[in-house]
Write an enzyme that holds these catalytic residues in place. Structure first.
Site, PDB file in Angstrom:
ATOM      1  N   LYS A   1      -1.677  -8.198   0.563  1.00 39.60           N
ATOM      2  CA  LYS A   1      -2.141  -7.481   1.483  1.00 39.60           C
ATOM      3  C   LYS A   1      -3.713  -7.191   1.354  1.00 39.60           C
ATOM      4  CE  LYS A   1       2.172  -4.962   2.800  1.00 39.60           C
ATOM      5  NZ  LYS A   1       2.799  -3.635   2.791  1.00 39.60           N
TER       6      LYS A   1
ATOM      7  N   ASP B   1       1.557  -0.483   8.437  1.00 38.44           N
ATOM      8  CA  ASP B   1       2.309   0.248   7.681  1.00 38.44           C
ATOM      9  C   ASP B   1       2.237   1.791   7.752  1.00 38.44           C
ATOM     10  OD1 ASP B   1       3.359  -1.922   6.165  1.00 38.44           O
ATOM     11  OD2 ASP B   1       1.977  -1.911   4.646  1.00 38.44           O
TER      12      ASP B   1
HETATM   13  P1  NAP Z   1       2.036  -0.487  -6.171  1.00 37.93           P
HETATM   14  O1  NAP Z   1       0.890  -0.473  -5.377  1.00 37.93           O
HETATM   15  O2  NAP Z   1       2.478  -1.199  -7.265  1.00 37.93           O
HETATM   16  O3  NAP Z   1       2.323   1.278  -6.618  1.00 37.93           O
HETATM   17  C1  NAP Z   1       3.528   1.434  -7.355  1.00 37.93           C
HETATM   18  C2  NAP Z   1       3.357   3.010  -7.359  1.00 37.93           C
HETATM   19  O4  NAP Z   1       4.756   3.335  -8.046  1.00 37.93           O
HETATM   20  C3  NAP Z   1       2.353   3.681  -8.326  1.00 37.93           C
HETATM   21  O5  NAP Z   1       2.131   4.881  -8.097  1.00 37.93           O
HETATM   22  C4  NAP Z   1       3.018   3.864  -9.833  1.00 37.93           C
HETATM   23  O6  NAP Z   1       2.332   4.756 -10.396  1.00 37.93           O
HETATM   24  C5  NAP Z   1       4.436   4.201  -9.331  1.00 37.93           C
HETATM   25  N1  NAP Z   1       5.423   3.779 -10.158  1.00 37.93           N
HETATM   26  C6  NAP Z   1       5.786   2.536 -10.582  1.00 37.93           C
HETATM   27  N2  NAP Z   1       6.917   2.619 -11.693  1.00 37.93           N
HETATM   28  C7  NAP Z   1       6.973   3.948 -11.841  1.00 37.93           C
HETATM   29  C8  NAP Z   1       7.641   4.961 -12.739  1.00 37.93           C
HETATM   30  N3  NAP Z   1       8.512   4.168 -13.447  1.00 37.93           N
HETATM   31  N4  NAP Z   1       7.647   6.089 -12.941  1.00 37.93           N
HETATM   32  C9  NAP Z   1       6.693   6.802 -11.964  1.00 37.93           C
HETATM   33  N5  NAP Z   1       5.936   6.108 -11.058  1.00 37.93           N
HETATM   34  C10 NAP Z   1       6.005   4.769 -10.912  1.00 37.93           C
HETATM   35  O7  NAP Z   1       3.369  -0.832  -5.259  1.00 37.93           O
HETATM   36  P2  NAP Z   1       3.398  -0.461  -3.410  1.00 37.93           P
HETATM   37  O8  NAP Z   1       3.043  -1.390  -2.946  1.00 37.93           O
HETATM   38  O9  NAP Z   1       2.747   1.022  -3.398  1.00 37.93           O
HETATM   39  O10 NAP Z   1       5.051  -0.318  -3.223  1.00 37.93           O
HETATM   40  C11 NAP Z   1       5.542   0.915  -3.758  1.00 37.93           C
HETATM   41  C12 NAP Z   1       7.082   0.916  -3.085  1.00 37.93           C
HETATM   42  O11 NAP Z   1       6.928   1.293  -1.753  1.00 37.93           O
HETATM   43  C13 NAP Z   1       7.710  -0.483  -3.307  1.00 37.93           C
HETATM   44  O12 NAP Z   1       9.024   0.255  -3.966  1.00 37.93           O
HETATM   45  C14 NAP Z   1       8.094  -0.558  -1.916  1.00 37.93           C
HETATM   46  O13 NAP Z   1       9.704  -0.743  -1.885  1.00 37.93           O
HETATM   47  C15 NAP Z   1       7.765   0.364  -0.989  1.00 37.93           C
HETATM   48  N6  NAP Z   1       7.318  -0.052   0.252  1.00 37.93           N
HETATM   49  C16 NAP Z   1       8.308   0.118   1.292  1.00 37.93           C
HETATM   50  C17 NAP Z   1       7.700  -0.245   2.612  1.00 37.93           C
HETATM   51  C18 NAP Z   1       8.892  -0.398   3.768  1.00 37.93           C
HETATM   52  O14 NAP Z   1       8.566  -1.025   4.825  1.00 37.93           O
HETATM   53  N7  NAP Z   1       9.911   0.359   3.744  1.00 37.93           N
HETATM   54  C19 NAP Z   1       6.447  -0.899   2.696  1.00 37.93           C
HETATM   55  C20 NAP Z   1       5.630  -0.820   1.606  1.00 37.93           C
HETATM   56  C21 NAP Z   1       6.034  -0.555   0.231  1.00 37.93           C
HETATM   57  P3  NAP Z   1       1.318   4.258 -11.604  1.00 37.93           P
HETATM   58  O15 NAP Z   1       0.075   4.400 -10.956  1.00 37.93           O
HETATM   59  O16 NAP Z   1       1.397   5.530 -12.525  1.00 37.93           O
HETATM   60  O17 NAP Z   1       1.544   2.860 -12.082  1.00 37.93           O
END
Ligand code: NAP
Length: 274
Positions: free
Chosen positions: A73, A109
């Site tokens: 993205k 999004d």
């Molecule tokens: P990202 O940029 O990699 O961010 C991940 C986030 O999760 C960060 O804030 C990270 O914290 C936190 N995290 C990961 N593992 C963790 C743990 N064990 N304990 C606490 N915090 C943790 O990923 P993203 O693109 O934002 O996506 C995140 C989630 O959004 C995904 O699971 C996805 O399923 C969901 N999503 C859903 C849709 C939908 O259409 N439903 C669309 C987009 C995303 P740190 O900064 O501390 O690493």
């Protein structure tokens, strides 16, 4: 089979991409509107180092729409001709439209979170706790602020929450006092906690969640996370990540086709797949 050489191709790129529900959702929409001779939606696994080549192929082959999922993205932005203001503010593109050879980037999004919430509440002046500070959080925070909510961000890595709050002019919160969770109207999980392999975890304690709150989990596999199950038991209204997938998808459908998305047909296919 109605597809012909005149059919416009839309494509989701990601790595991995095989699990994506976008092709099923968009193709169901084309079928419902009787435009499945005009559009077809496919998927392609593209490695992050090949995103530039994929965009170049889009130009050369006249691919009509390019949907970008993890991890493309942000990377895709540097290969486009134009990026709309919302996508620029969010800092990510999930939708690329080929408009007569000009590639324009959008982000839908944020609508995936705002639309389902606005079906059950108003967002103006609501106190919202956003869990996480990654890519999904950026779109969520943008959407909530646009609707006039008061946003607080909590993240495992505190500095990222501080930076995001500063960029979007909202609050960072450390939740040292867990009972503060009860002060929010809406809680949204944008972390990957709850998704495999963390399906037995919740992003925060659910002890202080109560019946006047709305709890939204952006994770959609599993369909109902442990966080949502526990919030429901405590009486909160819940919204699952499939709803986000649906409404970012309906907005994207409208950009690609110029027609109103058939929400029910697109929703049905997502719920059937779960
Ligand atoms: P990202 O940029 O990699 O961010 C991940 C986030 O999760 C960060 O804030 C990270 O914290 C936190 N995290 C990961 N593992 C963790 C743990 N064990 N304990 C606490 N915090 C943790 O990923 P993203 O693109 O934002 O996506 C995140 C989630 O959004 C995904 O699971 C996805 O399923 C969901 N999503 C859903 C849709 C939908 O259409 N439903 C669309 C987009 C995303 P740190 O900064 O501390 O690493």
């Amino acid at each position: 089979m109605k597809i012909s050489a005149k059919t416009k191709t839309c494509l989701i790129i990601g790595d991995p991409v095989e699990h994506s529900l976008s092709p099923a959702m968009h193709n169901a929409g084309y079928l419902a509107l009787g435009i499945d001779d005009q559009f077809v939606f496919l998927g392609a696994k593209v490695r992050v180092e090949d995103v530039g080549a994929a965009v170049q192929s889009m130009r050369k082959m006249g691919i009509h729409g390019l949907t970008c999922t993890i991890p493309h993205k942000v990377e895709v932005m540097k290969y486009l001709d134009e990026i709309d203001e919302t996508a620029r503010k969010i800092g990510a593109v999930n939708t690329v439209l080929n408009k007569n050879g000009k590639l324009i980037g959008f982000n839908t999004d944020w609508l995936g979170v705002v639309i389902p919430l606005e079906k059950i509440t108003t967002l103006l002046d609501k106190k919202v706790l956003v869990l996480g500070a990654g890519g999904a959080a950026r779109a969520v925070v943008f959407g909530l602020l646009k609707r006039g909510s008061k946003v607080s961000i909590f993240n495992r890595t505190k500095q990222k929450a501080i930076d995001l709050a500063k960029e979007f002019n909202c609050q960072e919160i450390d939740l040292n006092v867990e009972s503060e969770i009860s002060n929010f109207d809406i809680i949204i999980n944008t972390t990957s906690v709850g998704m495999k392999p963390l399906e037995n975890e919740t992003p925060i304690s659910t002890e202080f969640i109560h019946g006047r709150q709305i709890v939204f989990d952006t994770v959609y596999v599993p369909f109902e996370t442990r966080f949502l199950k526990e919030a429901k038991k405590r009486g909160a209204k819940i919204i699952n990540g499939i709803e986000m997938l649906l409404y970012q998808g309906t907005a994207q459908f409208e950009i690609y086709t110029g027609q109103k998305a058939p929400e029910e047909a697109m929703k049905r296919v997502l719920y059937e797949k779960n």
